[in-house]
Design a protein around this motif. Structure first.
Motif, PDB file in Angstrom:
ATOM      1  N   ILE A 250       0.883  -1.122  -0.044  1.00  0.00           N
ATOM      2  CA  ILE A 250      -0.022  -0.100  -0.121  1.00  0.00           C
ATOM      3  C   ILE A 250       0.757   1.248  -0.162  1.00  0.00           C
ATOM      4  N   PHE A 251       0.588   2.128  -0.775  1.00  0.00           N
ATOM      5  CA  PHE A 251       1.245   3.676  -0.719  1.00  0.00           C
ATOM      6  C   PHE A 251       0.173   4.670  -0.867  1.00  0.00           C
ATOM      7  N   TYR A 252       0.497   5.589   0.080  1.00  0.00           N
ATOM      8  CA  TYR A 252      -0.251   6.808   0.086  1.00  0.00           C
ATOM      9  C   TYR A 252       0.410   8.040  -0.421  1.00  0.00           C
ATOM     10  N   THR A 253      -0.230   8.841  -1.362  1.00  0.00           N
ATOM     11  CA  THR A 253       0.121   9.995  -1.981  1.00  0.00           C
ATOM     12  C   THR A 253       0.116  10.947  -0.741  1.00  0.00           C
ATOM     13  N   ASN A 254      -0.501  10.682   0.110  1.00  0.00           N
ATOM     14  CA  ASN A 254      -0.785  11.914   1.045  1.00  0.00           C
ATOM     15  C   ASN A 254      -1.052  11.169   2.437  1.00  0.00           C
TER      16      ASN A 254
ATOM     17  N   THR B  79      -4.895   3.283  -7.682  1.00  0.00           N
ATOM     18  CA  THR B  79      -4.606   2.811  -8.652  1.00  0.00           C
ATOM     19  C   THR B  79      -3.531   1.572  -8.592  1.00  0.00           C
ATOM     20  N   ILE B  80      -3.482   0.496  -9.137  1.00  0.00           N
ATOM     21  CA  ILE B  80      -2.960  -0.747  -9.028  1.00  0.00           C
ATOM     22  C   ILE B  80      -1.969  -0.881 -10.000  1.00  0.00           C
ATOM     23  N   LYS B  81      -0.548  -1.034  -9.643  1.00  0.00           N
ATOM     24  CA  LYS B  81       0.399  -1.285 -10.557  1.00  0.00           C
ATOM     25  C   LYS B  81       1.391  -2.515 -10.024  1.00  0.00           C
ATOM     26  N   ASP B  82       1.452  -3.358 -10.634  1.00  0.00           N
ATOM     27  CA  ASP B  82       2.076  -4.817 -10.068  1.00  0.00           C
ATOM     28  C   ASP B  82       1.002  -5.240  -8.946  1.00  0.00           C
ATOM     29  N   ARG B  83       1.981  -5.293  -7.574  1.00  0.00           N
ATOM     30  CA  ARG B  83       0.959  -5.565  -6.411  1.00  0.00           C
ATOM     31  C   ARG B  83       1.253  -4.555  -5.314  1.00  0.00           C
ATOM     32  N   THR B  84       1.126  -3.245  -5.937  1.00  0.00           N
ATOM     33  CA  THR B  84       1.146  -2.020  -5.231  1.00  0.00           C
ATOM     34  C   THR B  84      -0.106  -1.397  -5.594  1.00  0.00           C
ATOM     35  N   ILE B  85      -0.674  -0.990  -4.463  1.00  0.00           N
ATOM     36  CA  ILE B  85      -2.107  -0.027  -4.459  1.00  0.00           C
ATOM     37  C   ILE B  85      -1.880   1.211  -3.975  1.00  0.00           C
ATOM     38  N   CYS B  86      -1.749   2.010  -4.956  1.00  0.00           N
ATOM     39  CA  CYS B  86      -1.547   3.601  -4.796  1.00  0.00           C
ATOM     40  C   CYS B  86      -2.969   4.446  -4.642  1.00  0.00           C
ATOM     41  N   ILE B  87      -2.869   4.996  -3.295  1.00  0.00           N
ATOM     42  CA  ILE B  87      -4.173   5.752  -2.809  1.00  0.00           C
ATOM     43  C   ILE B  87      -3.926   7.184  -3.014  1.00  0.00           C
ATOM     44  N   SER B  88      -4.855   7.857  -3.609  1.00  0.00           N
ATOM     45  CA  SER B  88      -4.867   9.209  -3.808  1.00  0.00           C
ATOM     46  C   SER B  88      -6.300  10.008  -3.679  1.00  0.00           C
TER      47      SER B  88
END
Length: 385
Positions: free
Chosen positions: A337-341, A375-384
């Motif tokens: 999981i990755f958070y832009t904020n 947004t999903i790229k490979d197995r990382t979910i980016c939350i914005s």
């Protein structure tokens, strides 16, 4: 929300409950025909594609008021109240859910959740024997495994089952059952107690318990159903806490970095800090929390469903933060999981979703409620936002 939209909420509520009149249906139809976004939102409510949860309808609805409204409209006889109350409880969608959709409908942009082949977890685990050897376990494989000196276990569709036969006088031999992210497994211990392991969990246990006590060690999350044995108390040691079991069923979760949580479903347990201190006796429907920072223990009454629903194939999120929810999903779906904020971690969501659905369905439900973009790229979910 203006008076018109509030009125439409009421109309949809009546439509879903089956208590709408012909005049009200005409009013609702006029609103649906007024704009495409109105129709789209109404379809989402009815079909449940963007909201996979309906909360827990039966508990959250004023059944008496719902019946009285139906009685006035349809001339229902008093003697049939039980049937109609049950019917209304099954159909009524909480107003709060529709409120969320209406608010989002005012500003929502047609942003699609990126979809990749991310599947839910499955029944798999690794068994580490006393001699250090590892055995990969899968539910569709039936086999006998030598798990200790003179002791066999059988693996099958119901998990792995340990035999009660063994020499209790010999030194204890320990096995370790591990589930990785995206895995779950069930084990029946030598005393007949059953433990269901969630993702990212490790259980250390004796191949055969001794005559004095039954003691296991847990890291992660598991649901226990312990067999009573007054002569041999059962203990669970879990990341700083010690749980004495008096014959019962309960859930233990050590995944939270700040606390260890124990929820009692049935029976009785005693909760204490592993290093010593008073034992807090818990009753059914209580949550015991051990805080890692100060080793304190707090016990309170809760709705246990959000804590144990995972074992029955559901995620029930009750006003949980985005961070808590995504931590749960990352374990089950084996994603990062990755958070832009960082502030996005503090958004809250309430919902009831299926544990074995593909992850994009769950993300769409969250997106509809709180307005974030995934947004999903490979197995990382980016939350914005």
């Amino acid at each position: 929300m203006d008076d018109c939209k509030f009125r439409m909420v009421e109309m949809m509520h009546l439509y879903l409950s089956g208590a709408i009149t012909d005049e009200e249906m005409q009013e609702l139809q006029k609103w649906l025909d007024a704009a495409p976004e109105n129709r789209a939102m109404f379809d989402r409510v009815c079909k449940g594609k963007d909201i996979l949860y309906k909360y827990r309808m039966y508990k959250k609805i004023d059944h008496r008021a719902a019946y009285e409204r139906c009685e006035k409209r349809a001339g229902i006889k008093r003697k049939s109240i039980g049937v109609w109350l049950k019917y209304a409880a099954m159909l009524l969608l909480p107003l709060g859910t529709i409120f969320v959709l209406l608010r989002n409908n005012e500003h929502e942009q047609p942003v699609e959740v990126a979809t990749v082949d991310i599947l839910p977890g499955e029944t798999k685990a690794t068994l580490i024997l006393a001699d250090g050897k590892s055995v990969v376990l899968q539910h569709d494989t039936t086999r006998d495994i030598v798990v200790g000196e003179g002791v066999n276990a059988k693996n099958s569709g119901s998990g792995i089952v340990y035999s009660a036969n063994g020499n209790e006088k010999r030194d204890l031999q320990y096995n370790v059952l591990q589930t990785t992210r995206g895995g779950e497994y069930q084990i029946t211990l030598a005393d007949g107690s059953m433990v269901q392991l969630n993702s990212g969990t490790q259980l250390k246990f004796p191949v055969v318990f001794d005559k004095e006590k039954r003691e296991v060690y847990l890291t992660g999350e598991a649901f226990f159903e312990v067999q009573k044995d007054e002569k041999r108390p059962f203990y669970v040691i879990a990341d700083g806490i010690k749980i004495r079991v008096y014959g019962t069923s309960f859930n233990v979760n050590t995944h939270d970095k700040e606390r260890v949580q124990t929820v009692l479903v049935e029976g009785s347990i005693g909760l204490s800090a592993e290093k010593g201190g008073p034992e807090y006796r818990m009753k059914p429907s209580q949550l015991g929390e051990y805080r890692r920072t100060d080793a304190s223990v707090n016990v309170k009454t809760v709705d246990i469903e959000p804590y144990v629903s995972w074992k029955d194939g559901f995620f029930v999120f009750e006003n949980q933060t985005m961070e808590q929810i995504m931590n749960t999903l990352s374990l089950w779906y084996d994603v990062n999981i990755f958070y832009t904020n960082e502030q996005l971690k503090n958004l809250h969501f309430t919902g009831h979703v299926k544990r074995y659905d593909q992850i994009d369905n769950i993300l769409k439900a969250i997106k509809s409620a709180v307005g974030v973009t995934f947004t999903i790229k490979d197995r990382t979910i980016c939350i914005s936002k």
